[in-house]
Design an enzyme around this catalytic site. Structure first.
Site, short mmCIF file in Angstrom:
data_model
loop_
_atom_site.label_atom_id
_atom_site.label_comp_id
_atom_site.label_asym_id
_atom_site.label_seq_id
_atom_site.Cartn_x
_atom_site.Cartn_y
_atom_site.Cartn_z
N VAL A 1 20.05 31.26 -0.43
CA VAL A 1 19.04 30.42 -1.09
C VAL A 1 17.77 30.32 -0.25
O VAL A 1 17.78 30.61 0.94
CB VAL A 1 19.59 28.99 -1.36
CG1 VAL A 1 20.76 29.03 -2.33
CG2 VAL A 1 20.00 28.30 -0.06
N GLU A 2 16.69 29.89 -0.92
CA GLU A 2 15.41 29.72 -0.23
C GLU A 2 15.14 28.26 0.11
O GLU A 2 14.40 27.97 1.06
CB GLU A 2 14.27 30.25 -1.11
CG GLU A 2 14.33 31.73 -1.39
CD GLU A 2 13.24 32.18 -2.35
OE1 GLU A 2 12.49 31.30 -2.85
OE2 GLU A 2 13.13 33.39 -2.59
N THR A 3 15.70 27.36 -0.69
CA THR A 3 15.37 25.94 -0.56
C THR A 3 16.62 25.09 -0.53
O THR A 3 17.57 25.32 -1.28
CB THR A 3 14.49 25.50 -1.76
OG1 THR A 3 13.29 26.27 -1.77
CG2 THR A 3 14.15 24.02 -1.67
N GLN B 1 17.60 29.66 -6.62
CA GLN B 1 17.39 29.82 -5.18
C GLN B 1 17.41 28.48 -4.44
O GLN B 1 16.91 28.37 -3.33
CB GLN B 1 16.07 30.54 -4.92
CG GLN B 1 16.09 32.01 -5.29
CD GLN B 1 17.05 32.78 -4.40
OE1 GLN B 1 16.96 32.75 -3.18
NE2 GLN B 1 17.99 33.49 -5.01
#
Length: 378
Positions: A95-97, A316
């Site tokens: 994931v990004e966040t 994400q």
């Protein structure tokens, strides 16, 4: 490879095994209510979560309502049993966040949970975006920024989203009329966010000391220009506020009933749980016979707002929280990965209770299990 298993079933195995149709339908309706973030689901009432996208001031009374229980129960899914977080690095890279709840995840009362600073620093060093979302409406974003600073955490105001802010943001999103006012049953955080949004308000803590003298023939007056009543956690809650809010909702045409959250309990101290904002909301709901529009978790309003503001793909995002019916449901409703931490409200026995239909993707003891050599053993 991290993945989530879904099934088209909307009831638990225990419910399916029941031969009692009434029990089956009751369980089905309960699951739908949990999924929608509502206290009560009824085919005769509009769905507040669907209405978030369509409600407008003076909207047509005959506008189409969303399909109720039947379509909702036909479309939503439940997840397979949660898995212990054995490979935190894999989740981090997927994931990004990360969206973190605060009470029970970052702190308890005014006490920081062990390992939080090191964990946040590690995630930032890997380029992850961090967002902090809390249902506690007693503080504004600026006030929460000061609390993070006091606890030694470097968190900017832009990374903080409290339900007090969500209430003001929602009113702005529906073009709440400039000539209307908001009556607040809640604390300073809501007032400050409404003020920043340029919205007129009354009530709040200053009504905490007001009393009603019930003399024969007494009629309580209220402001006819109140167009919304916002209810949040309120340590100065009293009968005057309940009656004033009730009059506004019942007698002012088109008056909105907005709740910052319906949390049953909260962490005012680290010693025990305390009655949460849901108790105040419940009192007003009981006297008005109206269900509120909830802007905090698990409503998708804040998730949609965050996704649009930061340009984040929801797939994400990983939602990290300690409550099943708010944090985890919030993430699931938004289409995110979910991680339950056992450092707050939810215990392992509550998670694994056969009657619990809300299952996160993963669970672990606390967020410091993200750190190297601290894989969860729960």
């Amino acid at each position: 490879m991290l993945s989530r298993t879904t099934a088209t079933a909307s009831v638990s195995v225990s419910a399916l095994s029941s031969t009692n149709p009434s029990r089956f339908l009751c369980h089905l309706s309960l699951n739908a209510s949990r999924f929608l973030g509502l206290k009560k689901l009824s085919c005769t009432s509009p769905n507040p979560l669907s209405d978030l996208a369509i409600i407008r001031w003076n909207s047509n009374k005959n506008s189409p309502r969303s399909k109720c229980d039947r379509s909702r129960m036909a479309s939503f899914t439940t997840r397979a049993s949660a898995q212990p977080l054995k490979n935190p690095g894999e989740l981090i890279e997927s994931v990004e966040t990360f969206i973190f709840d605060c009470d029970g995840v970052i702190w308890k009362g005014d006490k920081l949970i062990d390992g939080v600073p090191e964990t946040l620093d590690m995630l930032r060093s890997k380029g992850k975006r961090l967002v902090f979302v809390t249902n506690n409406s007693t503080k504004s974003r600026k006030q929460y920024g000061k609390k993070f600073e006091t606890l030694g955490l470097n968190v900017s105001e832009e990374e903080i989203f409290a339900s007090s802010f969500a209430a003001a943001a929602y009113l702005k999103s529906i073009n709440f009329p400039k000539d209307k006012k908001v009556y607040v049953i809640g604390e300073d955080g809501i007032l400050k966010e409404l003020e920043l949004a340029g919205i007129q308000y009354l009530g709040g803590p200053e009504d905490g000391g007001k009393k009603i003298e019930l003399k024969p023939g007494f009629l309580m007056e209220h402001d006819k220009d109140v167009g919304a009543v916002v209810v949040g956690f309120d340590r100065y809650f009293n009968y005057y506020k309940v009656q004033y809010g009730t009059l506004c909702i019942r007698e002012n045409p088109g008056c909105l009933f907005i709740a910052t959250n319906r949390d049953a309990v909260t962490h005012l101290t680290d010693a025990q749980e305390w009655a949460g904002g849901g108790s105040m909301v419940g009192a007003v709901s009981g006297s008005t016979q109206r269900e509120p529009l909830v802007v905090g978790k698990p409503s998708t309003f804040m998730m949609d707002y965050l996704s649009n503001k930061f340009g984040i793909l929801k797939s994400q995002i990983c939602m990290v929280g300690d409550r099943l019916d708010t944090d985890i449901l919030f993430g699931q409703n938004g289409g995110c990965k979910t991680l339950l931490v056992l450092s707050g409200v939810t215990t392992i026995s509550m998670l694994q209770n056969p009657n619990n239909s809300i299952q996160p993707d993963f669970y672990t003891n606390k967020i410091s299990d993200f750190l190297p050599l601290k894989a969860a053993t729960v």
